[in-house]
Design a protein around this motif. Structure first.
Motif, PDB file in Angstrom:
ATOM      1  N   LEU A 186      32.349  55.526  33.481  1.00 35.11           N
ATOM      2  CA  LEU A 186      32.945  55.939  32.203  1.00 35.11           C
ATOM      3  C   LEU A 186      32.411  55.130  31.022  1.00 35.11           C
ATOM      4  O   LEU A 186      32.651  55.485  29.872  1.00 35.11           O
ATOM      5  CB  LEU A 186      34.476  55.784  32.260  1.00 35.11           C
ATOM      6  N   GLY A 187      31.721  54.002  31.314  1.00 36.68           N
ATOM      7  CA  GLY A 187      31.127  53.244  30.213  1.00 36.68           C
ATOM      8  C   GLY A 187      31.499  51.781  30.158  1.00 36.68           C
ATOM      9  O   GLY A 187      31.040  51.067  29.253  1.00 36.68           O
ATOM     10  N   ALA A 188      32.342  51.299  31.102  1.00 40.18           N
ATOM     11  CA  ALA A 188      32.681  49.872  31.085  1.00 40.18           C
ATOM     12  C   ALA A 188      31.491  49.041  31.542  1.00 40.18           C
ATOM     13  O   ALA A 188      30.812  49.407  32.509  1.00 40.18           O
ATOM     14  CB  ALA A 188      33.883  49.606  31.991  1.00 40.18           C
ATOM     15  N   THR A 189      31.246  47.935  30.857  1.00 37.49           N
ATOM     16  CA  THR A 189      30.168  47.030  31.267  1.00 37.49           C
ATOM     17  C   THR A 189      30.664  46.084  32.351  1.00 37.49           C
ATOM     18  O   THR A 189      29.962  45.804  33.324  1.00 37.49           O
ATOM     19  CB  THR A 189      29.698  46.194  30.051  1.00 37.49           C
ATOM     20  N   THR A 190      31.898  45.588  32.178  1.00 44.33           N
ATOM     21  CA  THR A 190      32.458  44.613  33.109  1.00 44.33           C
ATOM     22  C   THR A 190      33.854  45.068  33.530  1.00 44.33           C
ATOM     23  O   THR A 190      34.671  45.447  32.677  1.00 44.33           O
ATOM     24  CB  THR A 190      32.580  43.233  32.434  1.00 44.33           C
ATOM     25  N   VAL A 191      34.116  45.056  34.846  1.00 42.54           N
ATOM     26  CA  VAL A 191      35.441  45.405  35.358  1.00 42.54           C
ATOM     27  C   VAL A 191      35.951  44.207  36.169  1.00 42.54           C
ATOM     28  O   VAL A 191      35.326  43.807  37.153  1.00 42.54           O
ATOM     29  CB  VAL A 191      35.404  46.661  36.253  1.00 42.54           C
ATOM     30  N   VAL A 192      37.081  43.626  35.748  1.00 48.19           N
ATOM     31  CA  VAL A 192      37.624  42.435  36.389  1.00 48.19           C
ATOM     32  C   VAL A 192      38.863  42.828  37.194  1.00 48.19           C
ATOM     33  O   VAL A 192      39.708  43.580  36.704  1.00 48.19           O
ATOM     34  CB  VAL A 192      37.993  41.378  35.320  1.00 48.19           C
ATOM     35  N   ASP A 193      38.963  42.308  38.409  1.00 46.50           N
ATOM     36  CA  ASP A 193      40.123  42.594  39.268  1.00 46.50           C
ATOM     37  C   ASP A 193      41.313  41.752  38.802  1.00 46.50           C
ATOM     38  O   ASP A 193      41.288  40.523  38.915  1.00 46.50           O
ATOM     39  CB  ASP A 193      39.769  42.255  40.723  1.00 46.50           C
ATOM     40  N   TYR A 194      42.349  42.427  38.278  1.00 44.14           N
ATOM     41  CA  TYR A 194      43.484  41.685  37.720  1.00 44.14           C
ATOM     42  C   TYR A 194      44.373  41.058  38.805  1.00 44.14           C
ATOM     43  O   TYR A 194      45.293  40.307  38.488  1.00 44.14           O
ATOM     44  CB  TYR A 194      44.316  42.578  36.798  1.00 44.14           C
ATOM     45  N   HIS A 195      44.100  41.355  40.091  1.00 45.00           N
ATOM     46  CA  HIS A 195      44.872  40.724  41.165  1.00 45.00           C
ATOM     47  C   HIS A 195      44.408  39.284  41.428  1.00 45.00           C
ATOM     48  O   HIS A 195      45.115  38.515  42.054  1.00 45.00           O
ATOM     49  CB  HIS A 195      44.752  41.535  42.467  1.00 45.00           C
ATOM     50  N   GLN A 196      43.207  38.948  40.961  1.00 41.83           N
ATOM     51  CA  GLN A 196      42.701  37.591  41.170  1.00 41.83           C
ATOM     52  C   GLN A 196      43.461  36.616  40.281  1.00 41.83           C
ATOM     53  O   GLN A 196      43.730  36.932  39.113  1.00 41.83           O
ATOM     54  CB  GLN A 196      41.219  37.497  40.785  1.00 41.83           C
ATOM     55  N   PRO A 197      43.784  35.407  40.813  1.00 42.05           N
ATOM     56  CA  PRO A 197      44.450  34.426  39.955  1.00 42.05           C
ATOM     57  C   PRO A 197      43.514  34.011  38.818  1.00 42.05           C
ATOM     58  O   PRO A 197      42.290  33.971  38.986  1.00 42.05           O
ATOM     59  CB  PRO A 197      44.739  33.249  40.909  1.00 42.05           C
ATOM     60  N   ASN A 198      44.086  33.764  37.664  1.00 39.40           N
ATOM     61  CA  ASN A 198      43.331  33.294  36.483  1.00 39.40           C
ATOM     62  C   ASN A 198      42.187  34.229  36.093  1.00 39.40           C
ATOM     63  O   ASN A 198      41.140  33.775  35.634  1.00 39.40           O
ATOM     64  CB  ASN A 198      42.772  31.881  36.725  1.00 39.40           C
TER      65      ASN A 198
END
Ligand SMILES: NC(=O)c1ccc[n+]([C@@H]2O[C@H](COP(=O)([O-])OP(=O)(O)OC[C@H]3O[C@@H](n4cnc5c(N)ncnc54)[C@H](OP(=O)(O)O)[C@@H]3O)[C@@H](O)[C@H]2O)c1
Length: 259
Positions: A186-198
């Motif tokens: 869809l166009g995101a450059t970076t996708v971060v897993d919000y389940h990871q601490p910090n």
């Protein structure tokens, strides 16, 4: 016509009611609804979460988004004709797309592009308008800017990400791992897993943020936007300044329970 209504706030099921088919005014069209989408705001309206800022008269037919076919036009409507496939979002004081027919001001609808089905078209208006308003009108996103859009895998994020990308932004979002490929497509450059601490420490700094989460995540976002950058949230609670701006007073019918 059949319509799904509520006669009080609460978690009870919707009532399938029989109502008269509405009659369009001179500036309205009558639309036969083929598809309607469900947004979080429909549940919030049903449960009464928005009663401080949106007046409600019962019985209320729920539903904001719709796609369908024009079957009657008001005498002042010249942009649409009977048979046109149209879609749109109903105004907050005239909702009711969970029904067989709806009247809507002609200025609030558009023709459905030929490549979209009615179901696809009905999923777009509320999230599309919200995302466009936030990213273009309020954040004024410019090519090359870094933009943070948390919770990108939902209905709103799935349109906010491509709109930000089309505006030229480099988009960072948060989501579960199962959504990474779809959000990058869809166009995101970076996708971060919000389940990871910090996980927020991985993000760096941004020129702007479109917050879909609110609460502590919104507060934490302030540490990741450059000085002079902007944050727009769709999950803040209205404060006294907002209510004053909307001309809602503690004595009015649309009373503020938290003031
Ligand atoms: N729809 C609208 O036009 C609109 C307009 C104004 C305001 N809003 C508000 O904006 C919010 C999002 O709306 P929506 O339609 O996109 O909701 P949605 O379709 O229900 O999507 C919510 C997404 O949030 C993700 N999520 C859950 N917890 C998360 C977390 N801690 N961090 C990051 N992502 C998380 C989930 O993704 P995963 O599956 O990847 O875990 C889920 O897909 C709602 O509160 C809504 O009321 C929506």
């Amino acid at each position: 016509m059949k319509a799904y209504t509520i006669s009080k706030y609460g978690k009870q099921p919707l009532t399938l009611s029989e109502l008269p088919i509405p009659v369009p005014t001179d500036t309205q069209v009558l639309v036969k609804i083929n598809a309607a989408s469900v947004n979080p705001i429909d549940l919030k309206r049903k449960h009464g979460d928005l009663r401080t800022i949106m007046a409600t008269e019962f019985p209320l037919t729920l539903g904001h988004d719709f796609a369908g076919e024009v079957i009657q036009t008001g005498s002042d409507v010249h942009r649409f004709k009977v048979g046109d496939r149209v879609f749109g979002k109903l105004p907050d004081d005239h909702i009711g797309s969970f029904a067989e027919y709806v009247t809507v001001e002609a200025v609030n609808i558009a023709r459905i592009p030929a490549e979209l089905s009615d179901v696809q078209a009905a999923a777009i208006p509320l999230v599309g308008l919200t995302a466009y308003q936030a990213l273009h009108n309020y954040l004024n996103v410019q090519p090359g800017q870094r933009v943070y859009i948390p919770a990108g895998s939902g209905g709103l994020g799935s349109l906010a990400i491509p709109i930000a990308a089309v505006l030229g932004a480099e988009v960072t979002t948060t989501a579960s791992p199962k959504s990474v490929d779809r959000l990058k497509a869809l166009g995101a450059t970076t996708v971060v897993d919000y389940h990871q601490p910090n996980f927020l420490t991985q993000l760096g700094t941004f020129d702007a943020a479109f917050d879909l989460r609110g609460g502590q995540e919104l507060t934490a976002t302030f540490d990741h936007v450059k000085p002079g950058g902007r944050i727009v949230t769709v999950n803040g609670f209205p404060n006294r300044a907002f209510l004053k701006d909307q001309a809602i007073t503690t004595n009015s019918k649309r009373q503020c329970g938290s003031c």
